[in-house]
Design an enzyme around this catalytic site. Structure first.
Site, mmCIF file in Angstrom:
data_model
loop_
_atom_site.group_PDB
_atom_site.id
_atom_site.type_symbol
_atom_site.label_atom_id
_atom_site.label_comp_id
_atom_site.label_asym_id
_atom_site.label_seq_id
_atom_site.Cartn_x
_atom_site.Cartn_y
_atom_site.Cartn_z
ATOM 1 N N ASP B 113 0.866 -1.164 0.000
ATOM 2 C CA ASP B 113 0.000 0.000 0.000
ATOM 3 C C ASP B 113 0.911 1.225 0.000
ATOM 4 O O ASP B 113 2.021 1.194 0.530
ATOM 5 C CB ASP B 113 -0.908 -0.033 1.240
ATOM 6 C CG ASP B 113 -1.954 1.072 1.171
ATOM 7 O OD1 ASP B 113 -2.054 1.743 0.116
ATOM 8 O OD2 ASP B 113 -2.678 1.261 2.166
ATOM 9 N N SER B 114 0.405 2.311 -0.582
ATOM 10 C CA SER B 114 1.223 3.529 -0.683
ATOM 11 C C SER B 114 1.433 4.182 0.672
ATOM 12 O O SER B 114 2.376 4.946 0.847
ATOM 13 C CB SER B 114 0.538 4.522 -1.612
ATOM 14 O OG SER B 114 -0.741 4.860 -1.096
ATOM 15 N N GLY B 115 0.536 3.912 1.596
ATOM 16 C CA GLY B 115 0.626 4.566 2.895
ATOM 17 C C GLY B 115 -0.247 5.798 2.998
ATOM 18 O O GLY B 115 -0.262 6.463 4.042
ATOM 19 N N GLY B 116 -0.986 6.110 1.929
ATOM 20 C CA GLY B 116 -1.884 7.266 1.965
ATOM 21 C C GLY B 116 -2.797 7.203 3.182
ATOM 22 O O GLY B 116 -2.854 8.143 3.985
ATOM 23 N N TYR B 117 -3.454 6.080 3.344
ATOM 24 C CA TYR B 117 -4.395 5.941 4.457
ATOM 25 C C TYR B 117 -3.706 6.135 5.811
ATOM 26 O O TYR B 117 -4.233 6.777 6.713
ATOM 27 C CB TYR B 117 -5.069 4.556 4.400
ATOM 28 C CG TYR B 117 -5.941 4.275 5.591
ATOM 29 C CD1 TYR B 117 -7.141 4.954 5.771
ATOM 30 C CD2 TYR B 117 -5.553 3.343 6.550
ATOM 31 C CE1 TYR B 117 -7.943 4.710 6.879
ATOM 32 C CE2 TYR B 117 -6.365 3.092 7.667
ATOM 33 C CZ TYR B 117 -7.543 3.784 7.822
ATOM 34 O OH TYR B 117 -8.327 3.543 8.924
ATOM 35 N N ASP B 167 -2.986 8.316 -2.386
ATOM 36 C CA ASP B 167 -4.327 8.902 -2.373
ATOM 37 C C ASP B 167 -4.515 9.767 -1.136
ATOM 38 O O ASP B 167 -3.795 9.609 -0.150
ATOM 39 C CB ASP B 167 -5.414 7.811 -2.414
ATOM 40 C CG ASP B 167 -5.309 6.842 -1.224
ATOM 41 O OD1 ASP B 167 -4.190 6.690 -0.673
ATOM 42 O OD2 ASP B 167 -6.324 6.236 -0.856
ATOM 43 N N GLN B 209 -11.551 7.189 -4.850
ATOM 44 C CA GLN B 209 -12.063 7.791 -3.612
ATOM 45 C C GLN B 209 -13.456 8.349 -3.893
ATOM 46 O O GLN B 209 -14.098 7.904 -4.846
ATOM 47 C CB GLN B 209 -11.084 8.870 -3.117
ATOM 48 C CG GLN B 209 -9.800 8.305 -2.525
ATOM 49 C CD GLN B 209 -10.016 7.623 -1.174
ATOM 50 O OE1 GLN B 209 -11.089 7.686 -0.563
ATOM 51 N NE2 GLN B 209 -8.976 6.915 -0.705
ATOM 52 N N GLY B 236 -11.168 4.388 1.099
ATOM 53 C CA GLY B 236 -12.010 5.314 1.849
ATOM 54 C C GLY B 236 -13.346 4.753 2.294
ATOM 55 O O GLY B 236 -14.267 5.503 2.611
ATOM 56 N N ASP B 286 -7.995 -6.777 1.822
ATOM 57 C CA ASP B 286 -6.969 -6.847 2.873
ATOM 58 C C ASP B 286 -7.572 -6.227 4.109
ATOM 59 O O ASP B 286 -8.422 -5.336 4.019
ATOM 60 C CB ASP B 286 -5.721 -6.053 2.495
ATOM 61 C CG ASP B 286 -5.886 -4.580 2.840
ATOM 62 O OD1 ASP B 286 -6.556 -3.862 2.078
ATOM 63 O OD2 ASP B 286 -5.392 -4.154 3.910
ATOM 64 N N CYS B 324 -11.885 -28.359 11.644
ATOM 65 C CA CYS B 324 -11.048 -27.343 10.987
ATOM 66 C C CYS B 324 -9.664 -27.940 10.752
ATOM 67 O O CYS B 324 -9.122 -28.640 11.607
ATOM 68 C CB CYS B 324 -10.957 -26.097 11.858
ATOM 69 S SG CYS B 324 -9.777 -24.878 11.261
ATOM 70 N N CYS B 326 -6.793 -26.351 10.313
ATOM 71 C CA CYS B 326 -5.620 -25.514 10.627
ATOM 72 C C CYS B 326 -4.761 -26.192 11.695
ATOM 73 O O CYS B 326 -5.232 -27.063 12.426
ATOM 74 C CB CYS B 326 -6.047 -24.106 11.061
ATOM 75 S SG CYS B 326 -6.521 -23.972 12.797
ATOM 76 N N CYS B 329 -6.309 -26.089 15.292
ATOM 77 C CA CYS B 329 -7.428 -27.007 15.574
ATOM 78 C C CYS B 329 -7.005 -28.468 15.451
ATOM 79 O O CYS B 329 -7.573 -29.329 16.118
ATOM 80 C CB CYS B 329 -8.608 -26.692 14.656
ATOM 81 S SG CYS B 329 -9.410 -25.126 15.078
ATOM 82 N N HIS B 355 -5.378 -19.807 13.248
ATOM 83 C CA HIS B 355 -6.761 -20.246 13.028
ATOM 84 C C HIS B 355 -7.540 -19.233 12.188
ATOM 85 O O HIS B 355 -8.201 -19.601 11.217
ATOM 86 C CB HIS B 355 -7.492 -20.488 14.351
ATOM 87 C CG HIS B 355 -8.945 -20.772 14.125
ATOM 88 N ND1 HIS B 355 -9.388 -21.992 13.659
ATOM 89 C CD2 HIS B 355 -10.047 -19.976 14.200
ATOM 90 C CE1 HIS B 355 -10.701 -21.939 13.485
ATOM 91 N NE2 HIS B 355 -11.123 -20.732 13.809
#
Lengths: 409, 409
Positions: B113-117, B167, B209, B236, B286, B324, B326, B329, B355
């Site tokens: 991610d660009s890191g804008g957020y 962004d 956005q 956003g 994500d 499960c 995993c 479990c 898990h």
């Protein structure tokens, strides 16, 4: 010979002295130039070559690691703690779920400490009598009463391969009178533990006490040896007394222990201390040190402990110990580890723990190899010539850091 | 055609539209009863079936896990964050050590991610202009200036397979005017990122956005689509607005995005939200949610999230999700996990993370299978009929708990 009940079978084994078949120790090689020995513990959960270092999994987990990872490090025996497991989750819970091996998904050998040391170091209040100890939980202040018989019963329920007698653990600066009283009580308790012990698939070890008083150490070793336990621990050392005193007490004690039985030095875990104790005849070691200092960023190298947070590591492409075969060193640069510690990423504590336990395990294997080859003395001299022990000040500051963080780690 | 320099080759690829060979997306199946699609991302580090959920490794590690464990969960793409890595350990360090894949020992696909957020949510002070953003680090208060060109340059140095344009991310309750301004600036920055982007082995995605304003979302989707990016993110959203609004904004946006390009809904990670967004045509997701709530003891089951600290689990012999597959479990009882959380053992956070990521990965695989089989609608109906979403109050209290602990986790 017809056996109808397990109890009959146990009694029979006890009577004809076969208990050792389920849990035995054999000496393989002794060092001609020191007291060092290579041997093998056999337990219902496998063979354990000695000298051996046991990682500490007090609460049923080696901190940060899965049992799979511990095993992958070549470790086949761990320690858990009756005091901690009694308080959380409770002995009954673990018993109901099929015992400690199943609970923590560890299929190899387990030794449980009786919790004597923890009662005397962690519990905020306690009242000792010959009957047993009344103490308050360090977690919620609740009051508990334990006796030698109960501690054995709890350890039988947990089901470890090797269990420990209840001992009274004085501090290193207690008076002769006080230590003498604690030592004698430890003896009476050991005898009661032995009488209470039923499960013949478990080996019950006694704990030699006696503080820093040679005559008490000798008395304790002699008395407990006369009771014929399958193994002997040396307790109450490495609690703050000078190193020469620790080593002298080990020598006094070991001299009076039977050669054919394993000797377990409790609570010693730095490489420089382990190798000195091996040279004095000790076979088994446990300590939270390698895993605890790992979580503070102190990593073992053949030159001594190094703190990964030092700026020197911030751009180092090589692993912490080049050539080290642990998962951490095989996959990650020192710079990555430095970064993870800088960010307090939980993965940092794992990778450091893996490295330190891998290092100690490798160290023990090298020592065993040297004893078997007859080169232990030169291995030891060489190791100590290169290894810079952590000075006392750093040790204390690390321990302080650990105390501050223990509530959330 | 004779090529003498890498640059020539890159230019050539760009010129004849072959860039997509290194980083492409193909649709495999669309759902006849919804907008859901199954597809495949191809990157220089492998193939990634979509819909896909990316675990968050903001600082170059998926919290508590090794790359080996992440891979063993069937995960082949993770997210890292330029803002975090820029501040620690610094872009130059990672570049010097051979790039992000090597640094974090992850051989599969990475999206940065660009890191804008993060700049707009974590940095305590910032000043935005068309030129870029001046902000203070949330770690040490140091001042930094970044521009769209720099963010692309940093991401080229890190070397992820998919990188994001810078962004400006308004909050969900900002005014129309403010959001309009931020959206238009995001467009100009996307264009500058596109111009600055050199590495043809990386795909640069734009971020739509427009806040919660349908007309701005449409404008943003149309404008960015006209610039022909290889993929589009929807940013956003899921920042506190009501769920129906989130879903309406997704619908508005997706309707105007090209069918042939992947659509990445940023920051959405609860199963109930993911499946609704898939039904509306999103391919990539994500979120830190599955790993963050795991560390607070909230574990996914097919009936909803369950808190392992509840007393109901204290003696439960079965795993958290019987059946499960995993590691957690397969190996441990719910009672063991309950115990580890009760003791704050670090292993607890790992086992819970394994898990939850295993659950989400399995969930995504089941969704893909259902889309391919043409049974997505009934799968979704069935899933939502059984799954009790976490109510808003619990969500907020979990988030609060996380905020309080984030400094030492």
């Amino acid at each position: 010979m017809r056996l109808t009940k397990i109890e009959d079978f146990s009694g029979c084994l006890k009577g004809i002295g076969l208990a050792n078949n389920l849990n035995s120790f054999r000496l393989i090689q002794t060092c001609p130039q020191s007291e060092a020995r290579a041997g093998e513990l056999l337990t219902p959960h496998g063979a354990v070559p000695t000298p051996v270092f046991l990682p500490v999994g007090s609460q049923g987990a080696v901190k940060t690691l899965t049992p799979e990872e511990v095993k992958a490090l070549g470790i086949n025996m761990v320690l858990a703690n009756t005091y901690h497991l009694y308080l959380r989750p409770g002995i009954g819970v673990i018993e109901k779920l099929g015992g400690l091996h199943k609970f923590m998904a560890w299929e190899q050998t387990i030794l449980t400490d009786s919790g004597g040391y923890q009662i005397f170091s962690l519990a905020p209040l306690r009242r000792v009598s010959d009957e047993g100890v009344i103490f308050r939980s360090h977690i919620d202040g609740s009051q508990h009463h334990i006796t030698p018989e109960l501690i054995v019963q709890y350890q039988e329920s947990l089901g470890a391969d090797i269990i420990m007698a209840l001992d009274e653990c004085p501090t290193y600066d207690d008076s002769l009178e006080k230590v003498e009283e604690a030592t004698e009580r430890t003896h009476r308790w050991a005898e009661r533990c032995q009488k209470a012990h039923q499960r013949r698939d478990q080996a019950l070890y006694a704990i030699v006490q006696g503080g820093i008083f040679p005559q008490l150490r000798r008395q304790s070793a002699e008395y407990l040896t006369s009771l014929d336990f399958p193994g002997y621990a040396i307790g109450g050392l490495s609690l703050g007394e000078p190193k020469e005193v620790t080593l002298a007490m080990i020598e006094e004690t070991v001299a009076l222990l039977p050669e054919s039985k394993p000797r377990y030095l409790m609570g010693v875990g730095s490489p420089e201390d382990i190798i000195e104790a091996i040279a004095r005849g000790c076979d088994i070691f446990d300590s939270a040190l390698p895993t605890r200092v790992a979580r503070n960023g102190a990593l073992f190298t053949w030159q001594g402990r190094r703190n990964i947070s030092n700026a020197a590591y911030s751009q180092m492409e090589q692993p912490v110990v080049p050539g080290c075969n642990c998962y951490t060193c095989r996959n990650f640069s020192a710079a990555y580890l430095h970064h993870l510690f800088g960010c307090d990423e939980l993965l940092a504590y794992r990778l450091a723990t893996i490295h330190n336990l891998g290092f100690i395990t490798d160290f023990m294997a090298k020592i065993r190899g040297a004893i078997e080859d007859g080169t232990f003395r030169s291995f030891k001299d060489n190791f100590l010539a290169n290894y810079q022990p952590t000075d006392e000040q750093i040790r204390l500051s690390q321990k302080q850091k650990w105390r501050e963080r223990r509530n959330f780690r």
